[in-house]
Scaffold this motif. Sequence first.
Motif, PDB file in Angstrom:
ATOM      1  N   THR A   1       0.830  -1.207   0.000  1.00 22.45           N
ATOM      2  CA  THR A   1       0.000   0.000   0.000  1.00 22.45           C
ATOM      3  C   THR A   1       0.865   1.257   0.000  1.00 22.45           C
ATOM      4  N   LEU A   2       1.835   1.305   0.901  1.00 22.85           N
ATOM      5  CA  LEU A   2       2.669   2.511   1.000  1.00 22.85           C
ATOM      6  C   LEU A   2       3.538   2.674  -0.247  1.00 22.85           C
ATOM      7  N   GLU A   3       3.985   1.554  -0.813  1.00 25.47           N
ATOM      8  CA  GLU A   3       4.759   1.656  -2.053  1.00 25.47           C
ATOM      9  C   GLU A   3       3.897   2.207  -3.183  1.00 25.47           C
ATOM     10  N   SER A   4       2.642   1.757  -3.264  1.00 28.59           N
ATOM     11  CA  SER A   4       1.823   2.249  -4.384  1.00 28.59           C
ATOM     12  C   SER A   4       1.316   3.669  -4.128  1.00 28.59           C
ATOM     13  N   ALA A   5       1.347   4.120  -2.865  1.00 27.28           N
ATOM     14  CA  ALA A   5       0.970   5.519  -2.588  1.00 27.28           C
ATOM     15  C   ALA A   5       1.956   6.490  -3.235  1.00 27.28           C
ATOM     16  N   LYS A   6       3.194   6.031  -3.422  1.00 29.50           N
ATOM     17  CA  LYS A   6       4.212   6.899  -4.033  1.00 29.50           C
ATOM     18  C   LYS A   6       3.781   7.383  -5.416  1.00 29.50           C
ATOM     19  N   TYR A   7       3.042   6.520  -6.117  1.00 24.20           N
ATOM     20  CA  TYR A   7       2.580   6.858  -7.475  1.00 24.20           C
ATOM     21  C   TYR A   7       1.653   8.076  -7.459  1.00 24.20           C
ATOM     22  N   VAL A   8       0.780   8.137  -6.473  1.00 28.84           N
ATOM     23  CA  VAL A   8      -0.185   9.249  -6.413  1.00 28.84           C
ATOM     24  C   VAL A   8       0.522  10.553  -6.020  1.00 28.84           C
ATOM     25  N   PHE A   9       1.550  10.435  -5.184  1.00 26.59           N
ATOM     26  CA  PHE A   9       2.347  11.617  -4.815  1.00 26.59           C
ATOM     27  C   PHE A   9       3.393  11.933  -5.900  1.00 26.59           C
TER      28      PHE A   9
ATOM     29  N   LEU B   1      -4.724  16.272  -3.572  1.00 28.66           N
ATOM     30  CA  LEU B   1      -4.106  15.013  -4.000  1.00 28.66           C
ATOM     31  C   LEU B   1      -5.111  14.131  -4.747  1.00 28.66           C
ATOM     32  N   GLY B   2      -4.739  13.730  -5.938  1.00 31.90           N
ATOM     33  CA  GLY B   2      -5.628  12.905  -6.754  1.00 31.90           C
ATOM     34  C   GLY B   2      -6.694  13.720  -7.471  1.00 31.90           C
ATOM     35  N   ALA B   3      -6.539  15.036  -7.485  1.00 32.74           N
ATOM     36  CA  ALA B   3      -7.488  15.874  -8.226  1.00 32.74           C
ATOM     37  C   ALA B   3      -6.735  16.867  -9.102  1.00 32.74           C
ATOM     38  N   GLU B   4      -5.721  17.492  -8.527  1.00 33.16           N
ATOM     39  CA  GLU B   4      -4.889  18.440  -9.268  1.00 33.16           C
ATOM     40  C   GLU B   4      -3.551  17.787  -9.587  1.00 33.16           C
ATOM     41  N   PRO B   5      -2.996  18.078 -10.760  1.00 35.87           N
ATOM     42  CA  PRO B   5      -1.674  17.540 -11.081  1.00 35.87           C
ATOM     43  C   PRO B   5      -0.687  17.854  -9.967  1.00 35.87           C
ATOM     44  N   LEU B   6       0.053  16.852  -9.542  1.00 34.31           N
ATOM     45  CA  LEU B   6       1.053  17.038  -8.499  1.00 34.31           C
ATOM     46  C   LEU B   6       2.223  16.101  -8.794  1.00 34.31           C
ATOM     47  N   LYS B   7       3.387  16.687  -8.999  1.00 34.33           N
ATOM     48  CA  LYS B   7       4.588  15.886  -9.261  1.00 34.33           C
ATOM     49  C   LYS B   7       5.631  16.286  -8.228  1.00 34.33           C
ATOM     50  N   MET B   8       5.539  15.635  -7.081  1.00 35.27           N
ATOM     51  CA  MET B   8       6.361  16.014  -5.939  1.00 35.27           C
ATOM     52  C   MET B   8       7.856  16.080  -6.294  1.00 35.27           C
ATOM     53  N   ASP B   9       8.398  15.022  -6.837  1.00 33.98           N
ATOM     54  CA  ASP B   9       9.840  14.983  -7.091  1.00 33.98           C
ATOM     55  C   ASP B   9      10.239  15.891  -8.252  1.00 33.98           C
TER      56      ASP B   9
ATOM     57  N   MET C   1      -7.324   1.329  -7.834  1.00 34.29           N
ATOM     58  CA  MET C   1      -8.291   1.947  -8.762  1.00 34.29           C
ATOM     59  C   MET C   1      -7.679   3.147  -9.480  1.00 34.29           C
ATOM     60  N   ILE C   2      -6.931   3.953  -8.725  1.00 37.91           N
ATOM     61  CA  ILE C   2      -6.297   5.142  -9.312  1.00 37.91           C
ATOM     62  C   ILE C   2      -5.240   4.721 -10.335  1.00 37.91           C
ATOM     63  N   LYS C   3      -4.505   3.693  -9.994  1.00 33.91           N
ATOM     64  CA  LYS C   3      -3.463   3.194 -10.902  1.00 33.91           C
ATOM     65  C   LYS C   3      -4.095   2.671 -12.193  1.00 33.91           C
ATOM     66  N   GLU C   4      -5.219   1.975 -12.031  1.00 35.96           N
ATOM     67  CA  GLU C   4      -5.908   1.424 -13.191  1.00 35.96           C
ATOM     68  C   GLU C   4      -6.401   2.530 -14.125  1.00 35.96           C
TER      69      GLU C   4
ATOM     70  N   VAL D   1      -6.969  10.646 -14.134  1.00 36.72           N
ATOM     71  CA  VAL D   1      -7.722  11.086 -12.950  1.00 36.72           C
ATOM     72  C   VAL D   1      -7.711  12.620 -12.891  1.00 36.72           C
ATOM     73  N   TRP D   2      -6.528  13.205 -13.084  1.00 34.06           N
ATOM     74  CA  TRP D   2      -6.431  14.673 -13.083  1.00 34.06           C
ATOM     75  C   TRP D   2      -7.300  15.260 -14.193  1.00 34.06           C
ATOM     76  N   GLU D   3      -7.258  14.633 -15.387  1.00 33.67           N
ATOM     77  CA  GLU D   3      -8.014  15.144 -16.535  1.00 33.67           C
ATOM     78  C   GLU D   3      -9.536  15.046 -16.279  1.00 33.67           C
ATOM     79  N   ARG D   4      -9.952  13.956 -15.641  1.00 31.24           N
ATOM     80  CA  ARG D   4     -11.382  13.817 -15.306  1.00 31.24           C
ATOM     81  C   ARG D   4     -11.812  14.969 -14.393  1.00 31.24           C
ATOM     82  N   HIS D   5     -10.982  15.282 -13.417  1.00 33.79           N
ATOM     83  CA  HIS D   5     -11.315  16.399 -12.524  1.00 33.79           C
ATOM     84  C   HIS D   5     -11.347  17.730 -13.292  1.00 33.79           C
ATOM     85  N   ARG D   6     -10.453  17.873 -14.234  1.00 37.28           N
ATOM     86  CA  ARG D   6     -10.410  19.108 -15.034  1.00 37.28           C
ATOM     87  C   ARG D   6     -11.721  19.258 -15.814  1.00 37.28           C
ATOM     88  N   ILE D   7     -12.185  18.163 -16.410  1.00 39.69           N
ATOM     89  CA  ILE D   7     -13.411  18.229 -17.208  1.00 39.69           C
ATOM     90  C   ILE D   7     -14.620  18.524 -16.301  1.00 39.69           C
ATOM     91  N   LEU D   8     -14.666  17.853 -15.152  1.00 38.56           N
ATOM     92  CA  LEU D   8     -15.784  18.098 -14.212  1.00 38.56           C
ATOM     93  C   LEU D   8     -15.755  19.553 -13.732  1.00 38.56           C
TER      94      LEU D   8
END
Length: 376
Positions: free
Chosen positions: A40-48, A168-176, A250-253, A259-266
């Motif tokens: 879980t924590l490893e896959s959280a890195k993808y969203v951050f 997080l998970g709505a607006e583009p965010l590229k931490m690194d 689900m987010i990875k799928e 996900v960001w683009e869906r929020h942009r359209i909404l």
Amino acid sequence: KKHYIMAPGPTPVPNDILTEGAKETIHHRTPQFVSIMEETLESAKYVFQTKNNVYAFASTGTGAMETAVANLVSPGDKVIVVVAGKFGERWKELCQAYGADIVEIALEWGDAVTPEQIEEALNKNPDAKVIFTTYSETSTGTVIDLEGIARVTKEKDVVLVTDAVSALGAEPLKMDEWGVDVVVTGSQKGLMLPPGLALISLNDKAWELVEKSRSPRYYFDLRAYRKSYPDNPYTPAVNMIYMLRKALQMIKEEGIENVWERHRILGDATRAAIKALGLELLSKRPGNVVTAVKVPEGIDGKQIPKIMRDKYGVSIAGGQGKLKGKIFRIAHLGYMSPFDTITAISALEFTLKELGYEFELGAGVKAAEAVFAKEF
Ligand code: PMP
């Protein structure tokens, strides 16, 4: 009555996630659970969008914020805090509680701090150790240019912290890639979970301050979480971790960019509907998390969320703090699709009609549908 959550948190939780939470609670010190935690924590890195560790523990978003302050700020340290809404105010209150020497960038609620303003504050206060920002200021529906701000702070000896509780998970965010040093969030927004989990990620630049912090901390001491990673130093919220694992799958799928683009359209559809109804946005830099709308003159603002909820089963949010009664907020956050937005706009139209606001019934829905017909 069927109920629809269209508020910026808690947001709707998909059934596939809820049923994960219904699975048997296993003991947290078993290899089985530690392996779930690690996955879980490893896959959280993808969203951050980070290679840094992400830590998750039982708390709300405010607990994640307090964790950042307690671990980065020692009494008397100079910090820069951006206050342009209720959650910027929360950073300030937390920094006060920990005895920081606060330089406040106070903006009108609905304004977005610019990279230039950050640069100016840093030039005036080269001894500032930390900058606290709110990526998505949920109280005003405003999103800041975090990438531009990180460009300024990256080269300097200062740690950039952002509250991404609603972003997080709505607006583009590229931490690194952007160089954001610390990101905090909570579970009940873009992650599509119930409230109850705090998540935080920090880079090496931030860890240097964690090592030096003289502030009291125990449960929120990040050193304990780092030491036991991926295990948790205390009893983790086992079933919430099951649910987080599923949400991240689900987010990875879907793909984080999608996900960001869906929020942009909404967001675009909601703003188009508001404009078509002759209403005005509060924010000068509206984001794709929540749309804050000024209550039209002659209408009792507190009635709008109340009628929408009681009569139509649609929960939106009113104004917070000094915006109470002056705005209402419709979210497009997390597990939402065009039909959620259309439902919210439709209920808003019925409510505004009832309150005597004059407009052509269906105008908002029509404008939202026009966006979806083109974009979805
Ligand atoms: N920051 C932001 C931007 C938020 O939207 C919220 C929740 N509305 C919080 C912090 C606080 O989170 P919690 O209520 O989970 O403590």
